[in-house]
Motif scaffolding. Structure first.
Motif, PDB file in Angstrom:
ATOM      1  N   ALA A  23      32.144  55.365-149.648  1.00 24.80           N
ATOM      2  CA  ALA A  23      31.267  54.962-150.751  1.00 24.80           C
ATOM      3  C   ALA A  23      30.039  55.865-150.816  1.00 24.80           C
ATOM      4  CB  ALA A  23      30.847  53.501-150.574  1.00 24.80           C
ATOM      5  N   GLU A  64      31.432  59.500-151.814  1.00 24.76           N
ATOM      6  CA  GLU A  64      31.975  59.606-153.176  1.00 24.76           C
ATOM      7  C   GLU A  64      31.081  58.914-154.211  1.00 24.76           C
ATOM      8  OE1 GLU A  64      34.891  61.211-153.292  1.00 24.76           O
ATOM      9  OE2 GLU A  64      35.449  61.142-151.174  1.00 24.76           O
ATOM     10  N   ARG A  65      30.018  58.294-153.750  1.00 21.82           N
ATOM     11  CA  ARG A  65      29.068  57.630-154.632  1.00 21.82           C
ATOM     12  C   ARG A  65      29.693  56.557-155.507  1.00 21.82           C
ATOM     13  NH1 ARG A  65      24.301  60.395-154.784  1.00 21.82           N
ATOM     14  NH2 ARG A  65      24.324  62.359-153.661  1.00 21.82           N
ATOM     15  N   PHE A  66      30.457  55.662-154.895  1.00 27.46           N
ATOM     16  CA  PHE A  66      30.864  54.476-155.645  1.00 27.46           C
ATOM     17  C   PHE A  66      30.154  53.267-155.059  1.00 27.46           C
ATOM     18  CE2 PHE A  66      34.336  55.178-152.521  1.00 27.46           C
ATOM     19  CZ  PHE A  66      34.367  53.952-151.871  1.00 27.46           C
ATOM     20  N   THR A  67      30.027  52.238-155.873  1.00 35.94           N
ATOM     21  CA  THR A  67      29.223  51.090-155.447  1.00 35.94           C
ATOM     22  C   THR A  67      30.038  49.819-155.251  1.00 35.94           C
ATOM     23  OG1 THR A  67      28.782  50.618-157.767  1.00 35.94           O
ATOM     24  CG2 THR A  67      27.114  51.884-156.561  1.00 35.94           C
ATOM     25  N   CYS A  95      30.147  46.988-150.289  1.00 38.79           N
ATOM     26  CA  CYS A  95      30.817  47.373-151.523  1.00 38.79           C
ATOM     27  C   CYS A  95      32.175  46.683-151.644  1.00 38.79           C
ATOM     28  CB  CYS A  95      30.954  48.886-151.616  1.00 38.79           C
ATOM     29  SG  CYS A  95      31.884  49.612-150.263  1.00 38.79           S
ATOM     30  N   VAL A 107      38.023  51.999-156.862  1.00 42.06           N
ATOM     31  CA  VAL A 107      36.563  51.974-156.784  1.00 42.06           C
ATOM     32  C   VAL A 107      35.907  52.064-158.157  1.00 42.06           C
ATOM     33  CG1 VAL A 107      36.688  53.081-154.527  1.00 42.06           C
ATOM     34  CG2 VAL A 107      36.250  54.477-156.546  1.00 42.06           C
ATOM     35  N   HIS A 108      34.677  51.593-158.226  1.00 42.08           N
ATOM     36  CA  HIS A 108      33.893  51.624-159.454  1.00 42.08           C
ATOM     37  C   HIS A 108      32.488  52.089-159.113  1.00 42.08           C
ATOM     38  CE1 HIS A 108      37.017  49.109-161.337  1.00 42.08           C
ATOM     39  NE2 HIS A 108      37.098  48.603-160.136  1.00 42.08           N
ATOM     40  N   ASP A 109      31.917  52.899-159.998  1.00 36.44           N
ATOM     41  CA  ASP A 109      30.525  53.276-159.762  1.00 36.44           C
ATOM     42  C   ASP A 109      29.632  52.603-160.801  1.00 36.44           C
ATOM     43  OD1 ASP A 109      31.636  54.767-161.736  1.00 36.44           O
ATOM     44  OD2 ASP A 109      30.664  56.647-161.180  1.00 36.44           O
TER      45      ASP A 109
END
Ligand SMILES: [Zn+2]
Length: 121
Positions: A18, A21-24, A56, A112-114
């Protein structure tokens, strides 16, 4: 209860990803816990669900696949299905078996979702 430390390890893998890859948020976590991996799937699920609060993974669907065990029989020179590491070869009844499948615990899918929650820096 080594499932607790396994769950902690999985959580750490996901949180590292997370950050990288910068997902939240994760909506689906799919794992593979082979029949020969020695993992109690119910204990693992319970341990994971008790840890995801404020991570997350909170609210994520957790799916755990259990691929069957497979071994190579040296006597028959055949790949045979087994349920546990102590099984005998279904063909010759021998115990010269080398597990070849269903021994792993790993993450196979992560949806995943950002969401724009944290300010982008
Ligand atoms: Zn055999």
């Amino acid at each position: 209860m080594h499932e607790l430390s396994l769950a902690g390890g999985i959580l750490r893998v996901v949180e590292d990803a997370a950050e990288r890859e910068r997902f939240t948020r994760v909506s689906l976590l799919r794992l593979e816990a082979g029949a020969l991996s020695g993992v109690d799937v119910h204990a693992l699920r319970f341990a994971l669900e008790s840890m995801v609060h404020d991570t997350c993974l909170q609210g994520a669907r957790i799916e755990i696949d259990e691929p069957p065990g497979q071994a190579w029989c040296m006597k028959c020179a055949l790949s045979v299905p087994i349920v546990s590491r102590t099984d005998a070869c279904p063909h010759c009844g021998g115990y010269q078996l080398q597990p070849t499948g269903g021994t792993e615990l790993r993450v196979t899918e992560l949806l995943v979702h950002d969401d724009p929650v944290a300010p982008a820096t």
